[in-house]
Design an enzyme around this catalytic site. Structure first.
Site, PDB file in Angstrom:
ATOM      1  N   GLY A 276      -5.491  13.294  -2.495  1.00  0.00           N
ATOM      2  CA  GLY A 276      -4.753  14.458  -2.026  1.00  0.00           C
ATOM      3  C   GLY A 276      -4.310  15.332  -3.185  1.00  0.00           C
ATOM      4  O   GLY A 276      -3.752  14.839  -4.162  1.00  0.00           O
TER       5      GLY A 276
ATOM      6  N   THR B 128       0.007  12.229  -7.950  1.00  0.00           N
ATOM      7  CA  THR B 128       0.294  12.012  -6.535  1.00  0.00           C
ATOM      8  C   THR B 128       1.706  12.482  -6.222  1.00  0.00           C
ATOM      9  O   THR B 128       2.644  12.183  -6.950  1.00  0.00           O
ATOM     10  CB  THR B 128       0.143  10.533  -6.108  1.00  0.00           C
ATOM     11  OG1 THR B 128       0.576  10.398  -4.748  1.00  0.00           O
ATOM     12  CG2 THR B 128       0.938   9.582  -6.964  1.00  0.00           C
TER      13      THR B 128
ATOM     14  N   ASP C 218       3.221  11.332  -3.829  1.00  0.00           N
ATOM     15  CA  ASP C 218       3.878  10.156  -3.262  1.00  0.00           C
ATOM     16  C   ASP C 218       4.714   9.382  -4.281  1.00  0.00           C
ATOM     17  O   ASP C 218       5.563   8.571  -3.896  1.00  0.00           O
ATOM     18  CB  ASP C 218       2.847   9.206  -2.661  1.00  0.00           C
ATOM     19  CG  ASP C 218       2.158   9.789  -1.443  1.00  0.00           C
ATOM     20  OD1 ASP C 218       2.693  10.747  -0.858  1.00  0.00           O
ATOM     21  OD2 ASP C 218       1.069   9.296  -1.084  1.00  0.00           O
TER      22      ASP C 218
ATOM     23  N   MET D 104       5.793  13.471   4.176  1.00  0.00           N
ATOM     24  CA  MET D 104       4.699  12.593   3.763  1.00  0.00           C
ATOM     25  C   MET D 104       5.212  11.394   2.960  1.00  0.00           C
ATOM     26  O   MET D 104       6.370  11.347   2.565  1.00  0.00           O
ATOM     27  CB  MET D 104       3.686  13.367   2.916  1.00  0.00           C
ATOM     28  CG  MET D 104       2.773  14.298   3.692  1.00  0.00           C
ATOM     29  SD  MET D 104       1.633  15.140   2.566  1.00  0.00           S
ATOM     30  CE  MET D 104       0.560  15.959   3.733  1.00  0.00           C
ATOM     31  N   GLY D 105       4.296  10.453   2.684  1.00  0.00           N
ATOM     32  CA  GLY D 105       4.662   9.338   1.830  1.00  0.00           C
ATOM     33  C   GLY D 105       4.069   7.998   2.192  1.00  0.00           C
ATOM     34  O   GLY D 105       4.094   7.072   1.400  1.00  0.00           O
ATOM     35  N   ARG D 106       3.583   7.863   3.419  1.00  0.00           N
ATOM     36  CA  ARG D 106       2.975   6.605   3.880  1.00  0.00           C
ATOM     37  C   ARG D 106       3.918   5.427   3.679  1.00  0.00           C
ATOM     38  O   ARG D 106       4.914   5.308   4.366  1.00  0.00           O
ATOM     39  CB  ARG D 106       1.625   6.363   3.197  1.00  0.00           C
ATOM     40  CG  ARG D 106       0.818   5.208   3.817  1.00  0.00           C
ATOM     41  CD  ARG D 106      -0.616   5.185   3.334  1.00  0.00           C
ATOM     42  NE  ARG D 106      -1.341   6.358   3.768  1.00  0.00           N
ATOM     43  CZ  ARG D 106      -1.898   6.505   4.982  1.00  0.00           C
ATOM     44  NH1 ARG D 106      -1.813   5.528   5.853  1.00  0.00           N
ATOM     45  NH2 ARG D 106      -2.539   7.606   5.297  1.00  0.00           N
TER      46      ARG D 106
ATOM     47  N   GLU E 179       6.748   9.845   7.407  1.00  0.00           N
ATOM     48  CA  GLU E 179       5.638   9.666   8.339  1.00  0.00           C
ATOM     49  C   GLU E 179       5.292   8.186   8.540  1.00  0.00           C
ATOM     50  O   GLU E 179       4.715   7.805   9.550  1.00  0.00           O
ATOM     51  CB  GLU E 179       4.394  10.390   7.809  1.00  0.00           C
ATOM     52  CG  GLU E 179       3.899   9.815   6.472  1.00  0.00           C
ATOM     53  CD  GLU E 179       2.688  10.530   5.905  1.00  0.00           C
ATOM     54  OE1 GLU E 179       2.263  11.552   6.480  1.00  0.00           O
ATOM     55  OE2 GLU E 179       2.170  10.078   4.862  1.00  0.00           O
TER      56      GLU E 179
ATOM     57  N   LEU F 271       1.977  21.588   3.218  1.00  0.00           N
ATOM     58  CA  LEU F 271       2.799  22.497   2.416  1.00  0.00           C
ATOM     59  C   LEU F 271       3.491  21.759   1.278  1.00  0.00           C
ATOM     60  O   LEU F 271       3.770  22.346   0.226  1.00  0.00           O
ATOM     61  CB  LEU F 271       3.836  23.180   3.310  1.00  0.00           C
ATOM     62  CG  LEU F 271       3.280  24.147   4.364  1.00  0.00           C
ATOM     63  CD1 LEU F 271       4.375  24.580   5.317  1.00  0.00           C
ATOM     64  CD2 LEU F 271       2.623  25.340   3.706  1.00  0.00           C
ATOM     65  N   GLN F 272       3.758  20.474   1.474  1.00  0.00           N
ATOM     66  CA  GLN F 272       4.448  19.692   0.437  1.00  0.00           C
ATOM     67  C   GLN F 272       3.638  19.605  -0.857  1.00  0.00           C
ATOM     68  O   GLN F 272       4.202  19.454  -1.933  1.00  0.00           O
ATOM     69  CB  GLN F 272       4.710  18.274   0.955  1.00  0.00           C
ATOM     70  CG  GLN F 272       5.668  18.231   2.121  1.00  0.00           C
ATOM     71  CD  GLN F 272       5.539  16.940   2.911  1.00  0.00           C
ATOM     72  OE1 GLN F 272       6.285  15.991   2.677  1.00  0.00           O
ATOM     73  NE2 GLN F 272       4.616  16.886   3.843  1.00  0.00           N
TER      74      GLN F 272
END
Length: 412
Positions: free
Chosen positions: A14, A143, A145, A191-193, A248, A303-304
């Site tokens: 990503g 990332t 994340d 986001m972040g899983r 998420e 957008l993040q």
């Protein structure tokens, strides 16, 4: 005749708003250190297997191009989510990759990406050592994340955190403006899983003139939907307007993602990752039916990671730094390593580039420490705020043309 010294660089996974700053760091440092050509893989190692690459000197002509590239979001070269098979499963793929590298006289292979990308660096460097190939393989962290092991933080995270915190403040202002004699709940999906670093950044919205989100739920903490309902009901006894941030990837005690309750997460990528979406929508509908008030779900989504107009100067500069550090490490003989960011001091904030064995990083997730989450598991502590606040500092404004940001794009 002197041996050619060429580098090839790719982008994977990503994108972020600063991934191209790392690419700029690779290109500029490679030229300064005397490499002849810098090739760019088009769409990462997947494109390389199709022999898709470009000589970056045909794309970057001036120092101004480098500055525009640093301000351009998404992956300039194109990205991919391609999982290299284990060497014993398909050695022909590795033979093809190394044949291409040999044909291009590649001395160093640099891959800008996250956890899955470091798995690629690990496999290629292992193969090179076993088969006696001379190429060096270096990973550059990337990332939003922020879940890569051993690095204090990852390029891309600071800018995403800045965007998320800013948007959270704006959403809170919007909700308050419509709260006269009306109960309403806004749920923001971040986001972040499996790692809650991005969702945690909503806590930065708590400032002198803003209360910040009322509740923050990370995937590191098991989500109890009944307790969630009770907590929201108790808050609404005191105020009409409630703003909640959820990752998420929040999960129930039985291991299911909350978004799966609404039938989401059906798609699975090459790395076995489920596509997570719909968490906020499900919870907003759930609260609306249980409480009987207006609810709204807001998904920040892509957008993040592409809001370069909100990039942090600290983030841009560190992304450029780690790109250059990878070239320097390869030039000095390192391989099978990833560049990391070491925090030197907090006040004033200072960082430097370090380097670690990629085997200690690939496929390991760095999660938010439990002590950085409050006792109830629904908000952040001051220790987290102190960690993240330096990473969002400073602005790095895009060059504006006719009122809109200018981007550098591939010219093929």
């Amino acid at each position: 005749m002197a041996q050619k010294r060429n580098i090839i660089v790719g982008q994977s996974g990503g994108p972020t708003s600063v991934i191209n700053s790392s690419l700029a760091g690779v290109y500029k440092t490679a030229k300064e250190r005397g490499f002849d050509k810098v090739y760019g893989m088009l769409h990462g190692v997947q494109g390389l297997l199709d022999e898709k690459y470009v000589d970056l000197s045909t794309q970057i002509h001036t120092n101004m191009d480098i500055e525009v590239l640093k301000r351009t979001p998404s992956a300039f070269l194109g990205s991919c989510r391609y999982k290299l098979p284990e060497i014993h499963e398909n050695p022909e793929i590795y033979e093809k990759i190394f044949q291409i590298l040999d044909n291009l006289d590649i001395e160093a292979f640099i891959y800008i990406g996250g956890n899955d990308s470091m798995d690629t660096i690990k496999k290629l460097s292992d193969y090179a050592i076993v088969k006696g190939h001379s190429q060096k393989f270096l990973g550059v962290p990337k990332t939003i994340d922020n879940d890569l092991a051993l690095t204090d933080h990852t390029p891309g995270y600071g800018s995403a955190a800045k965007y998320i915190a800013t948007s959270t403040k704006e959403i809170i202002r919007d909700a308050l403006g419509l709260s006269y004699n009306k109960e309403n709940i806004t749920i923001m999906e971040i986001m972040g899983r499996n790692a809650g670093w991005l969702t945690a950044a909503t806590a930065l919205a708590k400032t002198e003139e803003c209360e910040g989100p009322d509740l923050i739920y990370l995937p590191e903490i098991t989500f109890d939907i009944d307790k969630f309902l009770t907590t929201v009901q108790n808050i609404m006894k005191k105020k009409q307007n409630v703003v909640i941030a959820v990752s998420e990837g929040i999960k129930l005690a039985d291991g299911r993602y909350v978004c799966e309750l609404s039938g989401g997460a059906d798609y699975v990528d090459a790395f076995g990752h489920k596509q997570l979406q719909g968490t906020a929508t499900y919870l907003a509908n759930f609260l609306g039916s249980q409480i009987g008030c207006k609810t709204r779900a807001v998904e920040f989504s892509t957008l993040q990671r592409c809001a370069s107009h909100m990039a942090s100067r600290t983030d841009i500069n560190e992304a450029f730094m780690v790109g250059g550090a990878a070239v320097k490490a390869a030039d000095e003989g390192d391989t099978g390593k990833m560049v990391v960011i070491d925090r030197v001091s907090d006040d004033p904030y200072q960082s430097s580039a370090g380097i670690y064995d990629v085997h200690r990083i690939a496929n390991n997730e760095k999660l938010v420490p439990r002590e950085w989450v409050n006792k109830d598991g629904n908000n952040m502590t001051e220790d987290f705020i102190n960690y993240v606040k330096p990473l969002i500092q400073g602005d790095f404004q895009p060059f504006m043309v006719n009122g809109l940001p200018e981007h550098l794009v591939l010219n093929m």
